[in-house]
Design a protein around this motif. Structure first.
Motif, PDB file in Angstrom:
ATOM      1  N   ALA A  89       1.894   1.615  -3.448  1.00 12.17           N
ATOM      2  CA  ALA A  89       0.740   2.034  -4.247  1.00 12.17           C
ATOM      3  C   ALA A  89       0.494   3.534  -4.108  1.00 12.17           C
ATOM      4  O   ALA A  89       0.188   4.211  -5.093  1.00 12.17           O
ATOM      5  N   ARG A  90       0.641   4.050  -2.901  1.00 12.69           N
ATOM      6  CA  ARG A  90       0.462   5.493  -2.707  1.00 12.69           C
ATOM      7  C   ARG A  90       1.514   6.270  -3.507  1.00 12.69           C
ATOM      8  O   ARG A  90       1.217   7.315  -4.078  1.00 12.69           O
ATOM      9  N   LYS A  91       2.727   5.761  -3.520  1.00 11.98           N
ATOM     10  CA  LYS A  91       3.787   6.400  -4.307  1.00 11.98           C
ATOM     11  C   LYS A  91       3.440   6.375  -5.791  1.00 11.98           C
ATOM     12  O   LYS A  91       3.616   7.371  -6.495  1.00 11.98           O
ATOM     13  N   ARG A  92       2.924   5.238  -6.280  1.00 12.04           N
ATOM     14  CA  ARG A  92       2.513   5.146  -7.690  1.00 12.04           C
ATOM     15  C   ARG A  92       1.373   6.116  -7.979  1.00 12.04           C
ATOM     16  O   ARG A  92       1.349   6.778  -9.021  1.00 12.04           O
ATOM     17  N   ALA A  93       0.421   6.205  -7.050  1.00 11.52           N
ATOM     18  CA  ALA A  93      -0.693   7.137  -7.231  1.00 11.52           C
ATOM     19  C   ALA A  93      -0.185   8.577  -7.225  1.00 11.52           C
ATOM     20  O   ALA A  93      -0.632   9.404  -8.037  1.00 11.52           O
ATOM     21  N   ALA A 117       0.817  10.116   4.035  1.00 14.16           N
ATOM     22  CA  ALA A 117       0.911  11.352   3.245  1.00 14.16           C
ATOM     23  C   ALA A 117       2.033  12.248   3.762  1.00 14.16           C
ATOM     24  O   ALA A 117       2.787  12.832   2.977  1.00 14.16           O
ATOM     25  N   VAL A 118       2.159  12.337   5.073  1.00 10.19           N
ATOM     26  CA  VAL A 118       3.212  13.164   5.670  1.00 10.19           C
ATOM     27  C   VAL A 118       4.591  12.619   5.321  1.00 10.19           C
ATOM     28  O   VAL A 118       5.509  13.382   4.976  1.00 10.19           O
ATOM     29  N   ARG A 145       0.827  -1.219   0.000  1.00 13.68           N
ATOM     30  CA  ARG A 145       0.000   0.000   0.000  1.00 13.68           C
ATOM     31  C   ARG A 145       0.851   1.255   0.000  1.00 13.68           C
ATOM     32  O   ARG A 145       0.487   2.243  -0.629  1.00 13.68           O
ATOM     33  N   THR A 146       1.976   1.229   0.671  1.00 13.59           N
ATOM     34  CA  THR A 146       2.880   2.379   0.631  1.00 13.59           C
ATOM     35  C   THR A 146       3.404   2.578  -0.792  1.00 13.59           C
ATOM     36  O   THR A 146       3.433   3.704  -1.304  1.00 13.59           O
ATOM     37  N   LEU A 164      -2.777  -2.594  -7.948  1.00 13.98           N
ATOM     38  CA  LEU A 164      -4.214  -2.690  -7.688  1.00 13.98           C
ATOM     39  C   LEU A 164      -4.698  -1.585  -6.755  1.00 13.98           C
ATOM     40  O   LEU A 164      -5.728  -0.955  -7.012  1.00 13.98           O
ATOM     41  N   TYR A 165      -3.958  -1.318  -5.692  1.00 14.01           N
ATOM     42  CA  TYR A 165      -4.385  -0.263  -4.779  1.00 14.01           C
ATOM     43  C   TYR A 165      -4.139   1.122  -5.383  1.00 14.01           C
ATOM     44  O   TYR A 165      -4.949   2.033  -5.189  1.00 14.01           O
ATOM     45  N   ALA A 166      -3.064   1.290  -6.141  1.00 12.06           N
ATOM     46  CA  ALA A 166      -2.826   2.577  -6.816  1.00 12.06           C
ATOM     47  C   ALA A 166      -3.985   2.894  -7.751  1.00 12.06           C
ATOM     48  O   ALA A 166      -4.480   4.027  -7.789  1.00 12.06           O
ATOM     49  N   ARG A 167      -4.442   1.886  -8.501  1.00 12.97           N
ATOM     50  CA  ARG A 167      -5.580   2.091  -9.405  1.00 12.97           C
ATOM     51  C   ARG A 167      -6.836   2.433  -8.617  1.00 12.97           C
ATOM     52  O   ARG A 167      -7.605   3.306  -9.017  1.00 12.97           O
TER      53      ARG A 167
END
Length: 136
Positions: free
Chosen positions: A7-11, A109-110, A4-5, A47-50
Motif C-alpha cells: 500500500a505504501r508503494k501504491r501511495a 520510508a527508508v 501495508r508495504t 484500502l490502506y493506500a487510499r
C-alpha cells in the motif's frame, strides 16, 4: 511483502505521479480507485493506500509545513520528488495514524528510499522522519 508495504508503494506511485505530472492528487486517486475496482486480489493494499492518500490530501498543508520546518535548509522544491512523496507518507503515518508505530513508518520510508531514490535519500528521509517522530 505485507499488504501495508504494498500500500505504501501504491501511495508512493500516486504521490509521485501527481507531483511530476502536475495532476491534482484527488484525480490521481480517483483513477487509481477505478483501476483497483478491477483488481480484487489487490484490495487489501488498495484500502490502506487510499487511507494514506486521503490523509495526505486532508492534511497536506500541515504535513508539508512539518517537513519543511524539520528538514533544515531544505525546501520541498529542492527535494527529489520521490523523497517528497516518502516524507509525506511517513509524516502522515507518524502524526496522524496511531495504528502505525513511528519506527515502522520510518523504516518503511527508508527502505522505499533505498529502492527508488538517490544514495543520499535514505539517510535524509530517516533523519527528517526521526526528528518528526521525536517532535523536534
Amino acid at each position: 511483502m505485507s499488504a501495508r508495504t504494498k500500500a505504501r508503494k501504491r501511495a508512493l506511485d500516486m504521490l509521485f505521479q501527481s507531483d511530476v505530472r502536475g495532476e491534482e492528487l484527488s484525480l490521481v486517486l480517483a483513477a487509481e480507485a477505478q483501476r483497483a475496482a478491477t483488481e480484487p486480489a489487490r484490495e487489501a493494499s488498495w484500502l490502506y493506500a487510499r487511507e494514506i492518500i486521503d490523509g495526505v490530501i486532508d492534511n497536506r498543508d500541515a504535513i508539508d509545513a512539518r517537513i519543511v520546518d524539520t528538514a533544515k535548509d531544505w525546501s520541498l522544491a529542492r527535494m527529489p520528488a520521490v523523497d517528497r512523496a516518502l516524507l509525506r507518507i511517513g509524516t502522515w503515518e507518524i502524526v496522524y495514524n496511531d495504528d502505525i508505530p513511528a519506527a515502522v513508518a520510518i523504516d518503511e520510508a527508508v527502505e522505499l528510499a533505498k529502492e527508488y531514490s538517490t544514495d543520499e535519500s535514505a539517510p535524509f528521509v530517516h533523519g527528517v522522519l526521526a526528528r518528526i517522530a521525536r517532535g523536534d
